[in-house]
Design a protein around this motif. Structure first.
Motif, PDB file in Angstrom:
ATOM      1  N   LYS A 196       1.842  -8.352 -11.652  1.00  0.00           N
ATOM      2  CA  LYS A 196       1.378  -7.062 -11.156  1.00  0.00           C
ATOM      3  C   LYS A 196      -0.037  -6.739 -11.629  1.00  0.00           C
ATOM      4  O   LYS A 196      -0.730  -5.944 -11.010  1.00  0.00           O
ATOM      5  CB  LYS A 196       2.321  -5.949 -11.611  1.00  0.00           C
ATOM      6  CG  LYS A 196       3.703  -6.052 -11.031  1.00  0.00           C
ATOM      7  CD  LYS A 196       4.587  -4.938 -11.553  1.00  0.00           C
ATOM      8  CE  LYS A 196       6.009  -5.122 -11.104  1.00  0.00           C
ATOM      9  NZ  LYS A 196       6.897  -4.095 -11.640  1.00  0.00           N
ATOM     10  N   ASP A 197      -0.485  -7.366 -12.720  1.00  0.00           N
ATOM     11  CA  ASP A 197      -1.822  -7.082 -13.251  1.00  0.00           C
ATOM     12  C   ASP A 197      -2.931  -7.602 -12.350  1.00  0.00           C
ATOM     13  O   ASP A 197      -4.049  -7.089 -12.367  1.00  0.00           O
ATOM     14  CB  ASP A 197      -1.977  -7.705 -14.639  1.00  0.00           C
ATOM     15  CG  ASP A 197      -1.035  -7.073 -15.648  1.00  0.00           C
ATOM     16  OD1 ASP A 197      -0.699  -5.881 -15.455  1.00  0.00           O
ATOM     17  OD2 ASP A 197      -0.629  -7.766 -16.589  1.00  0.00           O
ATOM     18  N   CYS A 226      -2.799  -7.550  -9.038  1.00  0.00           N
ATOM     19  CA  CYS A 226      -2.753  -6.842  -7.748  1.00  0.00           C
ATOM     20  C   CYS A 226      -3.701  -5.654  -7.769  1.00  0.00           C
ATOM     21  O   CYS A 226      -3.754  -4.905  -8.731  1.00  0.00           O
ATOM     22  CB  CYS A 226      -1.344  -6.350  -7.469  1.00  0.00           C
ATOM     23  SG  CYS A 226      -0.173  -7.666  -7.236  1.00  0.00           S
ATOM     24  N   MET A 227      -4.460  -5.487  -6.679  1.00  0.00           N
ATOM     25  CA  MET A 227      -5.365  -4.345  -6.519  1.00  0.00           C
ATOM     26  C   MET A 227      -5.269  -3.830  -5.099  1.00  0.00           C
ATOM     27  O   MET A 227      -4.904  -4.555  -4.185  1.00  0.00           O
ATOM     28  CB  MET A 227      -6.808  -4.750  -6.804  1.00  0.00           C
ATOM     29  CG  MET A 227      -7.094  -5.027  -8.227  1.00  0.00           C
ATOM     30  SD  MET A 227      -8.860  -5.154  -8.465  1.00  0.00           S
ATOM     31  CE  MET A 227      -8.918  -5.446 -10.190  1.00  0.00           C
ATOM     32  N   LEU A 253       3.909  -0.568  -7.340  1.00  0.00           N
ATOM     33  CA  LEU A 253       4.777  -1.719  -7.196  1.00  0.00           C
ATOM     34  C   LEU A 253       5.841  -1.586  -8.282  1.00  0.00           C
ATOM     35  O   LEU A 253       5.557  -1.794  -9.463  1.00  0.00           O
ATOM     36  CB  LEU A 253       3.974  -3.001  -7.363  1.00  0.00           C
ATOM     37  CG  LEU A 253       4.650  -4.308  -7.003  1.00  0.00           C
ATOM     38  CD1 LEU A 253       5.089  -4.288  -5.541  1.00  0.00           C
ATOM     39  CD2 LEU A 253       3.700  -5.468  -7.221  1.00  0.00           C
ATOM     40  N   LEU A 299      -0.708   0.567  -8.870  1.00  0.00           N
ATOM     41  CA  LEU A 299      -1.691  -0.496  -8.694  1.00  0.00           C
ATOM     42  C   LEU A 299      -3.093   0.062  -8.834  1.00  0.00           C
ATOM     43  O   LEU A 299      -3.377   1.194  -8.434  1.00  0.00           O
ATOM     44  CB  LEU A 299      -1.523  -1.150  -7.320  1.00  0.00           C
ATOM     45  CG  LEU A 299      -0.199  -1.864  -7.096  1.00  0.00           C
ATOM     46  CD1 LEU A 299      -0.130  -2.401  -5.681  1.00  0.00           C
ATOM     47  CD2 LEU A 299      -0.022  -2.983  -8.090  1.00  0.00           C
ATOM     48  N   GLU A 300      -3.990  -0.740  -9.382  1.00  0.00           N
ATOM     49  CA  GLU A 300      -5.380  -0.336  -9.587  1.00  0.00           C
ATOM     50  C   GLU A 300      -6.121  -0.331  -8.254  1.00  0.00           C
ATOM     51  O   GLU A 300      -5.913  -1.185  -7.401  1.00  0.00           O
ATOM     52  CB  GLU A 300      -6.033  -1.332 -10.544  1.00  0.00           C
ATOM     53  CG  GLU A 300      -7.428  -0.972 -10.961  1.00  0.00           C
ATOM     54  CD  GLU A 300      -7.990  -1.984 -11.946  1.00  0.00           C
ATOM     55  OE1 GLU A 300      -9.216  -2.064 -12.000  1.00  0.00           O
ATOM     56  OE2 GLU A 300      -7.217  -2.664 -12.626  1.00  0.00           O
TER      57      GLU A 300
END
Length: 71
Positions: A5-6, A8-9, A24, A29-30
Motif C-alpha cells: 500500500k505504500d 500506491c498513489m 485502500l 492513499l497519498e
C-alpha cells in the motif's frame, strides 16, 4: 504475494475532479500532482496538448540521436 500500500498513489486528472481522498482498506492513499511514467511526465496542471508536445519533443530528440549514430 502481499499488496504494498505504500507504493500506491492517487493522481488527480481533469479540472472537474475534486481532490477526493481515496483509501485502500483502512489506510488513506497519498495524493500526487505529477508522476513520471515511461520517461514521460504526467502533470495535472498541463493541458493534454502541452503534454503531447513534450512527448513529441522527447521522441524527436531520440530519433535525432538514432539518425546521427547511423551512417
Amino acid at each position: 504475494m502481499k499488496f504494498n500500500k505504500d507504493k500506491c498513489m492517487v493522481l488527480h486528472l481533469g479540472r472537474n475532479n475534486p481532490m477526493h481522498q481515496y483509501g485502500l482498506g483502512a489506510d488513506l492513499l497519498e495524493s500526487n500532482s505529477e508522476e513520471k511514467d515511461l520517461g514521460v511526465l504526467v502533470n495535472n496542471r498541463m493541458t493534454m496538448s502541452q503534454q503531447y508536445a513534450l512527448v513529441a519533443k522527447k521522441a524527436n530528440g531520440i530519433l535525432g540521436c538514432i539518425k546521427k549514430s547511423v551512417a
